[in-house]
Scaffold this motif. Structure first.
Motif, short mmCIF file in Angstrom:
data_model
loop_
_atom_site.label_atom_id
_atom_site.label_comp_id
_atom_site.label_asym_id
_atom_site.label_seq_id
_atom_site.Cartn_x
_atom_site.Cartn_y
_atom_site.Cartn_z
N ARG A 78 -70.72 59.12 -18.87
CA ARG A 78 -69.62 59.13 -19.67
C ARG A 78 -69.53 58.81 -21.22
N TRP A 79 -68.93 59.72 -21.95
CA TRP A 79 -69.30 59.49 -23.44
C TRP A 79 -67.99 59.99 -24.28
N GLY A 80 -67.96 59.46 -25.40
CA GLY A 80 -66.66 59.53 -26.19
C GLY A 80 -65.55 59.00 -25.74
N GLY A 81 -64.61 59.10 -26.53
CA GLY A 81 -63.16 58.56 -26.10
C GLY A 81 -63.11 57.29 -26.16
N PRO A 82 -62.06 56.19 -25.90
CA PRO A 82 -62.11 54.79 -25.96
C PRO A 82 -62.90 54.11 -24.92
N PRO A 83 -63.66 53.08 -24.98
CA PRO A 83 -64.36 52.49 -24.18
C PRO A 83 -63.41 52.04 -22.98
N PRO A 84 -64.21 52.12 -21.76
CA PRO A 84 -63.39 51.84 -20.17
C PRO A 84 -62.91 50.45 -20.38
N ALA A 85 -61.83 50.34 -19.59
CA ALA A 85 -61.41 48.98 -19.32
C ALA A 85 -62.28 48.04 -18.58
N ALA A 86 -62.09 46.72 -18.91
CA ALA A 86 -63.10 45.71 -18.35
C ALA A 86 -62.73 45.84 -16.71
N PRO A 87 -63.58 45.50 -15.85
CA PRO A 87 -63.27 45.25 -14.47
C PRO A 87 -61.88 44.44 -14.44
N GLY A 88 -61.17 44.97 -13.28
CA GLY A 88 -59.88 44.53 -13.23
C GLY A 88 -59.07 44.91 -13.99
N GLY A 89 -59.09 45.64 -15.13
CA GLY A 89 -58.42 46.13 -16.05
C GLY A 89 -57.38 47.19 -15.50
N ARG A 90 -56.25 47.55 -15.97
CA ARG A 90 -55.09 48.41 -15.55
C ARG A 90 -55.53 49.74 -15.90
N PRO A 91 -56.29 50.22 -17.19
CA PRO A 91 -56.00 51.38 -17.84
C PRO A 91 -56.98 52.15 -17.11
N GLY A 92 -56.90 53.43 -17.07
CA GLY A 92 -57.82 54.38 -16.41
C GLY A 92 -58.05 54.51 -15.05
#
Length: 887
Positions: free
Chosen positions: A695-709
């Motif tokens: 994966r590249w670009g865009g905002p960083p992925p949410a931390a484990p357990g996070g809701r976004p994505g």
């Protein structure tokens, strides 16, 4: 705060308990407010925080099995495949879902939100956008749901709140021409806190493909031709006057192609004197049948409160399908007595006219299949155990009509009587066009099934929970078959009732960071199944396994099973079906001949017995990189293997001589391909692969357990995809797998030499078994645009022709397919200008990009007619264009 924690604990109480028992929390005697029972089909399990203590619960949609996913696809990965429906996505993922432990042809067990479903019709038409995550688990996970451990498990976790209307129109065509597909699909889907329901409709139409539309070459040894032949090469002289005109004795003459009726003269036959015309009938034979198919599917899922059973999730589903196939098998040949006094004969003596009658319907086959399915499931919790009741009923009605040509008695009599109204060289008069009685093969298959499965914790061991699954069920299957062959009526009925009882258990022996932690994670499992059949008797299946995780993100497994399996009612009782003019290669004569192929059921089939050993590993070497390596070694022994043989081989003819019929000259005329029991078969294979995501670009992925994505990180040693699909984020997925067959031997009958299908033996039309098969997939997506690569390679094989025949060599086959899609709705500039593009997607795909086809050569470098490239792959390169609208 304490009251809030207690409510949170109650809310997750219906989820399976976690492996680690949370610390005891003492709560003051405070009356909690009355809460409404949960209405979601699957509870969304969240971690609840109570005064600094985390009450852990199972992730939403987690399966009842302790087996962790080997592959897990999140929204971004699913989107990168560019599939239009869950059914299409499952087809693309087939290299990852196929099992080495099954009998062949079985699909994976499919779950929704970690729960059984009433049938694939529940999810087949769902848009992939409704799926939050897809997990693929190894076969042992199926035991927790009462299935055998010979199918992989696919678990779909749906979004909690989603609704859509999905419309798609797809057009596909072969670049060589002659064959087109057109399919329209529609799906209405909604899921919310109250219920989940879906309606799916589909219509598909396929045009026929004739042999004349491909480079098919057929030779005919008969004296018949579409224009006609007078006499035969070995017959008497036709007419001294014709011989004088031709300059030699004429015993055969072809009818001029330009002859348009009326009374011909001898001069008209001079050009064709001394030779017989032949017609290969490729314009009257189909390679691929004309097809039409329609289906309506639907399901409804809702939570109900049923007295003592409490909160029960119920699902009702149904499926209605209708399919029609029409194929053509050539033309009817007729021998006509052309008398000297006929107004259409210039010959001085009586002669014979051999011609094909241009009536393709005479040898037409039409197959109509209607199918009805109804299913229901109900599941809930009782005393800490999850119970599931499943009931299904299906009915399949199949009708085959195979033409046996024309009844030419009246036509032949009129020609023999020199009727001036009947031109023997012209079309057959309508009044004399009569069809011979058709062969028919009809069957009605019904299946009613009910079963109850219980899954839960038996005891708390030092290393974790001892889990068990118990299932009991009954079913009744009935096959009613009727056939008419050459006017002989046959009726057979088979009713098979079955009762089943099975149990499986999984026990942890060691736990990392716990009891015997120096061993890592260790667990054992065992399973037992007993089936009592009304017509076969009792059959047993037993198995067990060991799972070991020596280090984090690595899992090793060893499994063994012994299984007795019954032949299906269809294999036993299907009606007998005859197909004329099937091209087969005869090793005894090194010739391609047209034979009558016999298909249907064999009432003498017996049950088989299988022993399977499987070693597996799965390893994710990096904590933060999405790379997974996996492999499986499988060895199996099958006693009394149930098999059919669609091809001719010297070994099969030696073992089953009654299945091969030859005429007085030794020419093969008929092959009976109905299934039989072979003595035994031995197989060993190694299947391994890797999966990689970038994966590249865009905002960083949410931390484990996070809701976004779209959901949190799933645990376990398998291939886990972090939350993705962020705006502007690019995604690349690469999947590679390799199948290496180490052994594939069959003993047809006790005492015979084993057939090595990897080295010269064959039981199928496509040669031996390839030793190596490789599949590579790559998907790239960013900003609503995506492309995909699918490639496959099979190694070469060969077939030993025996002492009298030529060897055949089947070349290796590399194929490459490309696809690209554009989610136009994500292109804001286009949507602002054309609002109707919102939710639209265009897909363009080219399958078999380089038009590769199986090449077959004999010892002399020639291709036998039965193995022409267009017989092996009639479609070749195809182009697919689809337009999809998601509302």
């Amino acid at each position: 705060m304490l009251l809030q924690g207690m409510v949170a604990t109650v809310a997750v109480g219906t989820a399976p308990p976690s492996e680690t028992r949370p610390p005891e929390i003492k709560v003051p005697d405070v009356k909690a407010p009355e809460t409404k029972p949960a209405t979601m089909p699957v509870i969304e399990a969240e971690d609840a925080i109570v005064e600094g203590v985390t009450v852990q619960s199972a992730p939403r949609g987690k399966t009842d099995s302790p087996v962790e996913p080997e592959v897990s696809l999140d929204e971004a990965a699913i989107k990168a495949y560019g599939a239009g429906s869950v059914a299409e996505l499952m087809t693309m993922l087939e290299p990852l879902t196929v099992s080495s432990r099954g009998r062949g042809g079985e699909g994976p067990v499919t779950l929704v939100n970690g729960q059984r479903i009433s049938g694939f019709q529940e999810i087949a038409g769902l848009p992939p956008e409704a799926v939050q995550r897809m997990d693929i688990l190894r076969e042992e996970a199926a035991l927790a749901y009462g299935y055998r451990a010979d199918q992989r498990v696919v678990n779909l976790i749906l979004k909690k709140d989603f609704r859509s209307l999905n419309l798609e129109d797809e057009f596909r065509f072969a670049t060589e021409g002659g064959r087109t597909f057109n399919e329209q699909k529609g799906n209405l889907f909604k899921v919310d806190a109250d219920a989940r329901w879906t309606v799916n409709v589909r219509y598909r139409r396929e045009t026929p493909l004739y042999e004349a539309e491909r480079d098919i070459v057929r030779t005919s040894s008969t004296p018949y031709d579409i224009q006609g032949n007078i006499g035969t090469a070995t017959g008497p002289e036709l007419d001294p006057a014709l011989s004088a005109l031709a300059g030699s004795v004429v015993t055969v003459a072809s009818v001029p192609a330009s002859f348009a009726g009326g009374a011909p003269s001898l001069a008209d036959f001079v050009a064709g004197a001394g030779r017989a015309a032949t017609d290969d009938l490729t314009a009257s034979r189909t390679l691929l049948a004309r097809g039409e198919e329609g289906a309506v599917q639907g399901s409804y899922t809702r939570n109900l409160v049923l007295g003592a059973l409490g909160n029960v999730t119920t699902t009702f589903s149904g499926n209605v399908e209708s399919t029609s196939r029409v194929s053509f098998n050539g033309l009817t040949g007729v021998s006509l007595a052309l008398k000297a006094d006929s107004p259409y004969s210039p010959f001085a003596r009586d002669v014979a006219l051999y011609r094909y009658l241009d009536v393709p319907d005479g040898l037409r086959r039409k197959t109509d299949t209607d199918k009805f399915e109804a299913g229901m499931t109900a599941l809930g919790m009782m005393a800490g155990w999850r119970w599931t009741f499943a009931g299904n009923y299906d009915l399949t009605d199949t009708a085959n009509r195979t033409g046996r040509g024309l009844d030419t008695a009246a036509y032949r009599a009129a020609v023999a009587a020199s009727d001036p109204q009947v031109d023997p060289f012209g079309p057959i008069p309508t009044g004399l066009l009569r069809y011979a009685a058709q062969d028919t093969a009809d069957s009605i298959t019904t299946n009613a099934k009910a079963e109850l499965t219980m899954n839960g914790t038996v005891a708390q061991l030092p290393a974790g929970r001892l889990r068990a699954t118990v299932k009991g069920g009954v079913d009744s299957r009935k096959v009613e078959a009727e056939s008419v062959r050459s006017g002989v009526f046959t009726r057979r009925t088979l009713t098979r009732d079955r009762g089943t009882l099975s149990a499986s258990a999984d026990a942890p022996l060691a736990e990392r960071d716990g009891v015997l932690g120096f061993l890592g994670g260790v667990s054992v499992n065992g399973n037992l199944l007993y089936e009592q059949f009304s017509d076969i008797g009792g059959l047993m299946t037993a198995g067990g396994g060991l799972s070991w995780s020596p280090v984090k993100r690595m899992n090793l497994s060893l499994n063994y099973s012994t299984e007795e399996g019954e032949p299906s009612p269809q294999q036993v009782n299907d009606p007998v079906l005859l197909t004329p003019n099937v091209a087969m290669y005869d090793f005894a004569t090194n010739q391609t001949v047209n034979v009558t192929r016999i298909e249907g059921g064999n009432p003498n089939l017996g049950a088989d017995s299988r022993q399977v050993v499987k070693l597996g590993f799965n390893y994710r070497p990096f904590e933060k990189r999405e790379l997974s390596l996996w492999g499986n070694y499988t060895a199996s022994r099958v006693e009394d293997q149930i098999a059919s043989f669609p091809a001719v081989s010297p070994e099969l003819e030696a073992a089953f001589p009654s299945r091969f019929v030859r005429d007085a000259t030794g020419r093969l005329t008929s092959v009976d391909t109905r299934p039989v029991n072979f003595a035994h078969a031995d197989r060993q294979e190694l299947r391994w692969g890797l999966n990689y995501n970038l994966r590249w670009g865009g905002p960083p992925p949410a931390a484990p357990g996070g809701r976004p994505g779209g959901g949190g990180q799933a645990g376990g040693p398998g291939f886990m995809m972090r939350p993705g699909g962020q705006p502007g984020q690019g995604f690349l997925n690469v999947s590679l797998n390799h199948l290496w067959r180490l052994q594939d031997e069959v003993v047809i009958r006790d005492g015979m030499t084993p057939l090595d299908l990897l080295d010269g033996a064959s039981l199928g039309r496509r040669g031996g078994t390839p030793r190596h098969e490789v599949n590579l997939q790559a998907n790239l997506a960013k900003d609503g645009l995506g492309c995909g690569l699918r490639s496959a390679w099979r190694s070469a094989t060969w077939v030993d022709g025996g002492p009298r025949g030529d060897d055949l060599f089947f070349a290796d086959i590399p194929t490459v397919s490309l696809s690209g899609f554009a989610d136009l709705g994500q292109r804001k500039d286009l949507v602002q200008r054309y609002d109707w593009l919102k939710g639209s997607r265009v897909t363009l795909a080219v399958d078999n990009l380089f038009d590769e086809k199986q090449q077959v050569r004999d010892d002399q470098g020639r291709t036998p007619q039965a193995y022409q490239e267009d017989y092996m792959d009639a479609m070749g390169r195809t182009v697919r264009l689809s337009l999809r609208k998601l509302l």
